[in-house]
Design an enzyme around this catalytic site. Structure first.
Site, PDB file in Angstrom:
ATOM      1  N   ALA A 270      33.271  -2.777  40.472  1.00  0.00           N
ATOM      2  CA  ALA A 270      34.676  -3.128  40.838  1.00  0.00           C
ATOM      3  C   ALA A 270      35.501  -2.215  40.848  1.00  0.00           C
ATOM      4  O   ALA A 270      35.764  -1.091  39.961  1.00  0.00           O
ATOM      5  CB  ALA A 270      34.428  -4.761  40.311  1.00  0.00           C
ATOM      6  N   GLU A 272      40.474  -1.457  39.408  1.00  0.00           N
ATOM      7  CA  GLU A 272      41.187  -2.006  39.218  1.00  0.00           C
ATOM      8  C   GLU A 272      42.425  -1.459  39.339  1.00  0.00           C
ATOM      9  O   GLU A 272      43.229  -1.616  39.336  1.00  0.00           O
ATOM     10  CB  GLU A 272      41.156  -1.072  37.835  1.00  0.00           C
ATOM     11  CG  GLU A 272      41.724  -0.007  37.534  1.00  0.00           C
ATOM     12  CD  GLU A 272      40.906   0.451  37.365  1.00  0.00           C
ATOM     13  OE1 GLU A 272      39.027   0.902  37.874  1.00  0.00           O
ATOM     14  OE2 GLU A 272      41.018   2.146  36.875  1.00  0.00           O
ATOM     15  N   ASN A 273      42.525  -1.464  41.350  1.00  0.00           N
ATOM     16  CA  ASN A 273      43.619  -0.983  42.408  1.00  0.00           C
ATOM     17  C   ASN A 273      44.831  -2.007  41.701  1.00  0.00           C
ATOM     18  O   ASN A 273      44.762  -3.005  41.238  1.00  0.00           O
ATOM     19  CB  ASN A 273      43.644  -1.218  43.959  1.00  0.00           C
ATOM     20  CG  ASN A 273      41.928  -0.306  43.636  1.00  0.00           C
ATOM     21  OD1 ASN A 273      42.111   0.550  44.275  1.00  0.00           O
ATOM     22  ND2 ASN A 273      41.110  -1.204  44.577  1.00  0.00           N
ATOM     23  N   HIS A 305      37.317  -6.823  32.668  1.00  0.00           N
ATOM     24  CA  HIS A 305      37.090  -5.007  32.286  1.00  0.00           C
ATOM     25  C   HIS A 305      38.126  -3.955  33.213  1.00  0.00           C
ATOM     26  O   HIS A 305      39.797  -4.029  33.371  1.00  0.00           O
ATOM     27  CB  HIS A 305      36.310  -4.691  32.866  1.00  0.00           C
ATOM     28  CG  HIS A 305      35.908  -3.237  32.941  1.00  0.00           C
ATOM     29  ND1 HIS A 305      35.347  -2.325  31.741  1.00  0.00           N
ATOM     30  CD2 HIS A 305      36.374  -2.346  33.673  1.00  0.00           C
ATOM     31  CE1 HIS A 305      35.950  -1.073  32.012  1.00  0.00           C
ATOM     32  NE2 HIS A 305      36.567  -1.243  33.571  1.00  0.00           N
ATOM     33  N   GLU A 306      38.365  -4.854  34.410  1.00  0.00           N
ATOM     34  CA  GLU A 306      39.132  -4.597  35.772  1.00  0.00           C
ATOM     35  C   GLU A 306      40.935  -4.876  35.319  1.00  0.00           C
ATOM     36  O   GLU A 306      41.842  -4.829  35.761  1.00  0.00           O
ATOM     37  CB  GLU A 306      39.069  -4.956  37.209  1.00  0.00           C
ATOM     38  CG  GLU A 306      37.371  -4.798  37.206  1.00  0.00           C
ATOM     39  CD  GLU A 306      36.896  -3.117  37.153  1.00  0.00           C
ATOM     40  OE1 GLU A 306      38.180  -1.805  36.938  1.00  0.00           O
ATOM     41  OE2 GLU A 306      35.824  -2.856  36.823  1.00  0.00           O
ATOM     42  N   HIS A 309      42.261  -3.085  33.192  1.00  0.00           N
ATOM     43  CA  HIS A 309      42.902  -2.324  32.770  1.00  0.00           C
ATOM     44  C   HIS A 309      44.125  -2.043  33.263  1.00  0.00           C
ATOM     45  O   HIS A 309      45.047  -0.816  33.628  1.00  0.00           O
ATOM     46  CB  HIS A 309      41.852  -1.184  34.262  1.00  0.00           C
ATOM     47  CG  HIS A 309      40.913  -0.128  33.567  1.00  0.00           C
ATOM     48  ND1 HIS A 309      40.728   0.242  33.036  1.00  0.00           N
ATOM     49  CD2 HIS A 309      39.526  -1.082  34.547  1.00  0.00           C
ATOM     50  CE1 HIS A 309      40.001   1.198  32.573  1.00  0.00           C
ATOM     51  NE2 HIS A 309      38.827   0.204  33.888  1.00  0.00           N
ATOM     52  N   GLU A 328      38.357   3.940  29.946  1.00  0.00           N
ATOM     53  CA  GLU A 328      37.370   3.473  30.515  1.00  0.00           C
ATOM     54  C   GLU A 328      36.786   2.976  28.945  1.00  0.00           C
ATOM     55  O   GLU A 328      36.498   2.159  28.868  1.00  0.00           O
ATOM     56  CB  GLU A 328      36.221   4.040  30.913  1.00  0.00           C
ATOM     57  CG  GLU A 328      36.743   4.573  32.692  1.00  0.00           C
ATOM     58  CD  GLU A 328      36.860   3.424  33.382  1.00  0.00           C
ATOM     59  OE1 GLU A 328      36.535   2.247  33.292  1.00  0.00           O
ATOM     60  OE2 GLU A 328      36.890   3.179  34.679  1.00  0.00           O
TER      61      GLU A 328
HETATM   62  N1  BES Z   1      37.260   2.633  36.980  1.00  0.00           N
HETATM   63  C1  BES Z   1      35.799   1.766  37.553  1.00  0.00           C
HETATM   64  C2  BES Z   1      35.303   1.327  38.600  1.00  0.00           C
HETATM   65  C3  BES Z   1      35.267   3.187  39.465  1.00  0.00           C
HETATM   66  C4  BES Z   1      34.281   4.019  38.949  1.00  0.00           C
HETATM   67  C5  BES Z   1      35.256   3.854  40.622  1.00  0.00           C
HETATM   68  C6  BES Z   1      33.802   5.298  39.274  1.00  0.00           C
HETATM   69  C7  BES Z   1      35.372   4.564  41.088  1.00  0.00           C
HETATM   70  C8  BES Z   1      34.432   5.949  40.198  1.00  0.00           C
HETATM   71  C9  BES Z   1      35.760   0.447  36.965  1.00  0.00           C
HETATM   72  O1  BES Z   1      37.353   0.213  36.673  1.00  0.00           O
HETATM   73  C10 BES Z   1      34.979   0.511  36.171  1.00  0.00           C
HETATM   74  O2  BES Z   1      34.528   1.077  35.058  1.00  0.00           O
HETATM   75  N2  BES Z   1      33.704  -0.580  37.067  1.00  0.00           N
HETATM   76  C11 BES Z   1      32.805  -0.773  35.932  1.00  0.00           C
HETATM   77  C12 BES Z   1      32.155  -2.066  36.154  1.00  0.00           C
HETATM   78  C13 BES Z   1      32.663  -2.540  34.491  1.00  0.00           C
HETATM   79  C14 BES Z   1      32.538  -3.532  34.099  1.00  0.00           C
HETATM   80  C15 BES Z   1      32.399  -1.217  33.425  1.00  0.00           C
HETATM   81  C16 BES Z   1      31.296  -0.349  36.907  1.00  0.00           C
HETATM   82  O3  BES Z   1      31.976  -0.199  38.046  1.00  0.00           O
HETATM   83  O4  BES Z   1      30.174   0.356  36.941  1.00  0.00           O
HETATM   84 ZN    ZN Z   2      36.541   0.813  34.245  1.00  0.00          ZN
END
Ligand code: BES
Ligand code: ZN
Length: 881
Positions: A270, A272-273, A305-306, A309, A328
Site C-alpha cells: 500500500a 501513503e499518498n 501503517h499508511e 505515515h 519506514e
Molecule cells: N511507502 C511504502 C510503499 C512503497 C514501497 C512504495 C516501495 C513504493 C516503493 C508503504 O508505506 C509501505 O511501507 N508499505 C508496505 C506495507 C507496510 C505495512 C510495511 C508494503 O507495501 O509492503
Molecule cells: Zn511505509
C-alpha cells in the site's frame, strides 16, 4: 549481453538541488492510451545557486509535447530533452513558471509505476521515482511543493476523480458533454513521491472521524462495485488508527478528507499518498468467507501503517532515499505498537520477531546485506527491504529502551515539532532523543551504519560460595561483502535471573556493564559481567522481549530450556525457550536424516509441547504460536552451510508425526473444543481458531486412521476462510485422500474472488511434494493465472520460491530453473516485481554443493540475459559477487 551497469548513487554525494519547486499545478486529461499532462511549476533559484545554472529535471520514458517559460514558448536551443531528462540550459534567475506538456500511455504501463490502469481504473504509484513518468520534475524527496491537481476524464469511464488534499471544485467540461473534471488542492507542501490521483468507476463506503481538536474528517474507501460489503474491517481499523495516533503519539489528522482506494494490480502492499492512500486490495477487502484471520490482522496493520505515515513520512519526510528508514522503520515501529495495543502484546512481539528472523536475518547474512541506512544504491526500489523496514523498527525499539518510555515520548514530540514541514535525516531524528534525554547517542547511531546481525555469545558460571554469577559476553559480526570488520555496538539485553521456584531473583550488585532496570547495556567487544548476592544458581533469561536484533548463543541444557519454557516470567522468552528446545532437537534429527539413521524425537520436546497443549491458563493465540515448530527455512538458517532441504523436511516431518502420535488424546480433546457461533474476526476468537487448527495439523501428522476423514469434514463444514484454508492445506500438503476434490470445491466456490483464488494457487505452490513442480508449471499455464497481476505471481511463483524450501531447492535444480524462467519473463514487463522475486536466491551459497551449483547456474543464466532491467541487474550482480 550485459546491460550497462548503472552508476551508484552515494550518500556522501548528497547536495540540494540548485532550484526548488514551490508550487505545482497539474492538469491531467485522461485517456487510456494518450493521456495529456500539463504541469505548471513555480520554480525558484536557491540563493547560493549562480544565475544561469542549468536546471535538470528527471523524466521517465516521457514524450514532451510543449514547453514554455513565463507563458512564452522557449526556443529549441535553450533546452535539451530526452525521454529521461529535460534540461533548461539557462533558466531565469528570478522565480519563474515553467509549463510542461507531456503525453503518456497508461494502458501500456505494465511496470505499475507512474500512471497506469488496474481493471480499468486510472491510478498512480509515485514512490520512489514514479512521478517522473508523469511529468519532468525534480523527482527527489527534498523538493517540497504545494500541489493543485485538475483531473479530466470521460464521465462514463471515470465517474470518480480523486486527488491529494481537499476537493475544491468539480463539474462538466464546457463544450465536451461526455467529459467532466475535478480539482483537488493539497495545502501541505510535499515531495513528488506522495503525489497521487485516481479515476474510475468505483463504489465507496463512507464514514467520518472527529479529531481531538474538533476537525470533522470524511473517510471514504473506494473499491470495485460489488465489494462495498468487504470494507467494514478496513474502515474500523482506520478509525482506530486515527484515534490511537492522537492518544499515543499526539498526531492529529490535517485534511478534511481521507480517501483510500483499493486496486487489484499493485507492486507493493500500500502507499501513503497525502490524503489519498492507494492500497493493494488484499490489504483492504475482507469478509468471513474469503479472508483469513491473518488477512484481518494484516489489514489492520497496513491501514495503520499508511495512516501513520501522515506524520512520519509526509509531514516530516526524508531528505534523500538513503534516509528511507527514517519514515519506514519508524512507521513500522508505530504500526507494531498499534497492533500490540489492539491485540496481545506478547503474541504480536513473537510474530514480529519470527518475521524479522525469517526475512531480515538471512538478508543480513548474505550477499544482499546492507546497513539500515545504506550508503549507496543503484536502484532505490531494491532497498525497500526487511533491513530498512524490520531492522529499522528494531532500532527504534532499542532507542525507546535506552531513553525510556518518557524520554521516547519527549523525543518524538520534539522531532515532530522541530521538523514539521521538513525533509530530514536520521541524524536530526537521533538528535531529538539525545537532547531530551541528555544521552550521547553517537555510539548507538552505529546501528544505522553497520550491516550484519551481531552474534552475542554468553558463557555463564555460578560460584555458590561467593554467591556470584559471572557472564563472559562477546559480540561479533561475521564478515560481509564490503564490510570485513565490524565495530561493537550498544546492545540492550533485557534479562532476568530465575530461581528454582520459577520467580525472578534479586541480586545485589553488578560490575562490568551498565544495568538500567532490567536491562544490561553492552557496548564492548568483550565484557565480563559479575552479579553478586545471587543466592542460588539461576536459570538465565537473556534478551527478554527480544530487546535487540541479535543472534544470542548462550548454551543451555534441554532441561533448563524446558524449565524456562514453563516458568520464564517473560512470555517472549517462554516462547523462545520452547523454540530453542525444538530447534536443538530438530537439528539432531537433521543430522540423523543426513546419516540415514532412524529419526527418534527427543522426549523432552514431546513433554514440553504436551504441557503447552494442555495448559488451559495460557492465551490460545500464544499456545498456537508456541506449538508451531521452527520452519524449514529457520532450520536451514541455523544450519548455515551445506544445507540439504530434503533432510530438513524429513526431520521436521518426523517430529510433527511424533508430536501427533504422542499427544493423540490431548489433540482430540483440543479439536472437540472448536467453537461455533457467529464469526468474530477479533484477536481472541482468532487465537482459538489458530490453536484448534494447530492441533488439527498435529493430529493429521500423526497418521491416525480417521485423520483424513476429520480434516475433510472440517473443510466441508468450515464457515470461514481460516478454517477452510487450514483444512485444505493439510489435505494438499499431506497428500491426503480428498485433496483433489477439496481443491476443486475451493476453486468453484471462490471462482469470482481473486484474493481467495490467490490462496488456491498458494496452497498448491507450497506443498512439500515431489509432484509440486509439475503442478506449479501447469498452474502457470492455467486460465486463472495472470502473469500481469503481481498478487497472482506472488501467490504462485514467489510462494513456491520462498514457501517451499524442499521443492524450490530440489536436488536436480529444476525448481531454481523454473523460478529463473519467471524472473526473466517478468523482468521485461515489471522489473520491480521481477527483482523482488530474484531475491529468493540470496541464500544460494548455503546449499550443499550440488544444489548451490544449480542455483548459481540459474543466476548466471539470468545475469547473461539481454536487456536485463536495472532492478534485476543490481540483485543478480550482488548475489553472484
Ligand atoms: N511507502 C511504502 C510503499 C512503497 C514501497 C512504495 C516501495 C513504493 C516503493 C508503504 O508505506 C509501505 O511501507 N508499505 C508496505 C506495507 C507496510 C505495512 C510495511 C508494503 O507495501 O509492503
Ligand atoms: Zn511505509
Amino acid at each position: 549481453m550485459r546491460s550497462d551497469t548503472a552508476p551508484a548513487i552515494r550518500l556522501e554525494d548528497y547536495s540540494p538541488a540548485p532550484y526548488t519547486i514551490k508550487a505545482v499545478a497539474l492538469d491531467m486529461q485522461l485517456a487510456p492510451k494518450a493521456t495529456q499532462v500539463h504541469a505548471r511549476l513555480t520554480i525558484r533559484r536557491l540563493t547560493d545557486t549562480l544565475p544561469g545554472t542549468p536546471l535538470v529535471l528527471d523524466g521517465g520514458g516521457l514524450e514532451l509535447t510543449s514547453l514554455s517559460v513565463n507563458g512564452a514558448a522557449i526556443p529549441v536551443e535553450s533546452y535539451t530533452v530526452t525521454p529521461d531528462k529535460l534540461e533548461l540550459l539557462s533558466p531565469p534567475s528570478e522565480p519563474f513558471e515553467l509549463e510542461i506538456g507531456t503525453r503518456i500511455d497508461p494502458d501500456a504501463n505494465t511496470q505499475l509505476e507512474g500512471l497506469y490502469r488496474s481493471s480499468g481504473t486510472y491510478c498512480t504509484q509515485c514512490e520512489a521515482e514514479g512521478f517522473r513518468r508523469i511529468t519532468y520534475f525534480l523527482d527527489r524527496p527534498d523538493v517540497l511543493a504545494v500541489y493543485t491537481t485538475r483531473i479530466e476524464a470521460r464521465k462514463s469511464e471515470a465517474p470518480i476523480l480523486l486527488g491529494n488534499g481537499n476537493p475544491v471544485e468539480s463539474g462538466p467540461v464546457p463544450d465536451k458533454p461526455e467529459r467532466h473534471f475535478a480539482i483537488w488542492h493539497d495545502p501541505h507542501p510535499k515531495p513528488s513521491y506522495l503525489f497521487a490521483m485516481v479515476a474510475g468507476d468505483l463504489a465507496h463506503v463512507a464514514d467520518s472521524f472527529t479529531t481531538r481538536s474538533g476537525r470533522n474528517v470524511d473517510l471514504k474507501i473506494y473499491v470495485e462495485h460489488g465489494r462495498e460489503d468487504k470494507c467494514d474491517w478496513a474502515m474500523d481499523s482506520l478509525k482506530r488508527s486515527m484515534r490511537w495516533d492522537e492518544e499515543v503519539f499526539g498526531c492529529e489528522y490535517d485534511l478534511d478528507v481521507f480517501n483510500i482506494v483499493a486496486v487489484s494490480d499493485f507492486n507493493m502492499g500500500a502507499m501513503e499518498n497525502k490524503g489519498l492512500n492507494i492500497f493493494n486490495d488484499k490489504y483492504v477487502l475482507a469478509d468471513q468467507d474469503t479472508a483469513t484471520d491473518q488477512d484481518y490482522a494484516n489489514i489492520e496493520a497496513v491501514i495503520a501503517h499508511e495512516y501513520f505515515h501522515n506524520w512520519t513520512g509526509n509531514r516530516i519526510t526524508c531528505r534523500d532515499w538513503f534516509q528511507l528508514c527514517l519514515k519506514e522503520g519508524l512507521t513500522v515501529f508505530r504500526d507494531q505498537e498499534f497492533s500490540s495495543d489492539m491485540r496481545s502484546r506478547a503474541v504480536k512481539r513473537i510474530s514480529d520477531v519470527r518475521l524479522l528472523k525469517s526475512h531480515q536475518f538471512p538478508e543480513d547474512a548474505g550477499p544482499l546485506a546492507h546497513p539500515v541506512r545504506p550508503r549507496k544504491y543503484t536502484e532505490i526500489n531494491n532497498f525497500y527491504t526487511a533491513t530498512v523496514y524490520e531492522k529499522g523498527a528494531e532500532v527504534v525499539r532499542m532507542l525507546k529502551t535506552l531513553v525510556g518510555a518518557e524520554g521516547f515520548k519527549a523525543g518524538t514530540d520534539l522531532y515532530f515539532q522541530r521538523h514539521d514541514g521538513e525533509a530530514t535525516t536520521i541524524e536530526a531524528f537521533l538528535a531529538s532523543f539525545a537532547e531530551v534525554s541528555g544521552q550521547d547517542l553517537s555510539h548507538f547511531a552505529l546501528w544505522y551504519e553497520q550491516a550484519g546481525t551481531p552474534l552475542v555469545e554468553v558463557e555463564s558460571s555460578y560460584d555458590a560460595t561467593a554467591q556470584s554469577l559471572t557472564l563472559k559476553i562477546s559480540q561479533e559480526i561475521a564478515p560481509l561483502p564490503g564490510q570485513a570488520d565490524s565495530k561493537p555496538a550498544v546492545i540492550p539485553i533485557r534479562f532476568g535471573l530465575i530461581g528454582s521456584d520459577g520467580a525472578d531473583m534479586a541480586f545485589e550488585n553488578v560490575e562490568g556493564a551498565e544495568v538500567r532496570q532490567d536491562c544490561l547495556i553492552l557496548s564492548q567487544r568483550r565484557q565480563t559481567v559479575r552479579f553478586s548476592g545471587v543466592s542460588e544458581r539461576p536459570a538465565l533469561s537473556l534478551l527478554r522481549g527480544f530487546s535487540a536484533p541479535v543472534k544470542l548463543h548462550a548454551p543451555e541444557k534441554d532441561q533448563d530450556l524446558a524449565f524456562r519454557a514453563a516458568h520464564d516470567s517473560d512470555p517472549f522468552n517462554r516462547w523462545q525457550a520452547s523454540q530453542t528446545l525444538a530447534t536443538q532437537s530438530l537439528l539432531r534429527l537433521v543430522r540423523a536424516a543426513e546419516a540415514g539413521e532412524e529419526l527418534v524425537a527427543d522426549s523432552v520436546v514431546l513433554d514440553v509441547f504436551g504441557s503447552i497443549l494442555s495448559d488451559g491458563s495460557l492465551d490460545p493465540a500464544f499456545r498456537a504460536l508456541s506449538l508451531q515448530l521452527p520452519g524449514e527455512a529457520d532450520l536451514a538458517r541455523e544450519i548455515g552451510k551445506n544445507v540439504d532441504p530434503t533432510a530438513v523436511l524429513k526431520a521436521r516431518d518426523a517430529l510433527r508425526a511424533a508430536l501427533g502420535s504422542t499427544h493423540m488424546d490431548l489433540l482430540r480433546a483440543a479439536l472437540s473444543q472448536r467453537e461455533s457461533g457467529p464469526f468474530d474476526p477479533g484477536a481472541e476468537a482468532a487465537g482459538k481458531r489458530a490453536l484448534a487448527n494447530q492441533a488439527l495439523a498435529y493430529f493429521a501428522a500423526s497418521g491416525a486412521s480417521d485423520a483424513a476423514l476429520i480434516v475433510n469434514d472440517l473443510f466441508d463444514r468450515a464457515d470461514n476462510m481460516t478454517d477452510r484454508l487450514a483444512a485444505l492445506t493439510l489435505l494438499v500438503h499431506g497428500d491426503l485422500p480428498g485433496a483433489q476434490a477439496a481443491l476443486e470445491a475451493f476453486r468453484n466456490r471462490h471462482e469470482t474472488s481473486s484474493l481467495a483464488l490467490d490462496k488456491w494457487f498458494m496452497v498448491q505452490a507450497t506443498a512439500p511434494l515431489s509432484s509440486t513442480l509439475k503442478t506449479v508449471r501447469d498452474l502457470a499455464g492455467h486460465r486463472l493465472f495472470d502473469e500481469n497481476n503481481p498478487n497472482r505471481v506472488r501467490s504462485l511463483v514467489h510462494a513456491f520460491a520462498t514457501g517451499n524450501p524442499s521443492q524450490f531447492g530440489r536436488p536436480d535444480g529444476a525448481g531454481f530453473s523454473f523460478v529463473a524462467d519467471h524472473v526473466l519473463a517478468l523482468d521485461a514487463r515489471n522489473p520491480q516485481v521481477a527483482a523482488r522475486l530474484l531475491t529468493c536466491f540470496r541464500s544460494w551459497r548455503a546449499y550443499e554443493a550440488q544444489r548451490s551449483s544449480h542455483a548459481e547456474a540459474a543466476l548466471q543464466r539470468i545475469s547473461e540475459a539481454e536487456n536485463l532491467s536495472r532492478d534485476s541487474r543490481d540483485i543478480v550482480d550482488r548475489c553472484l559477487q
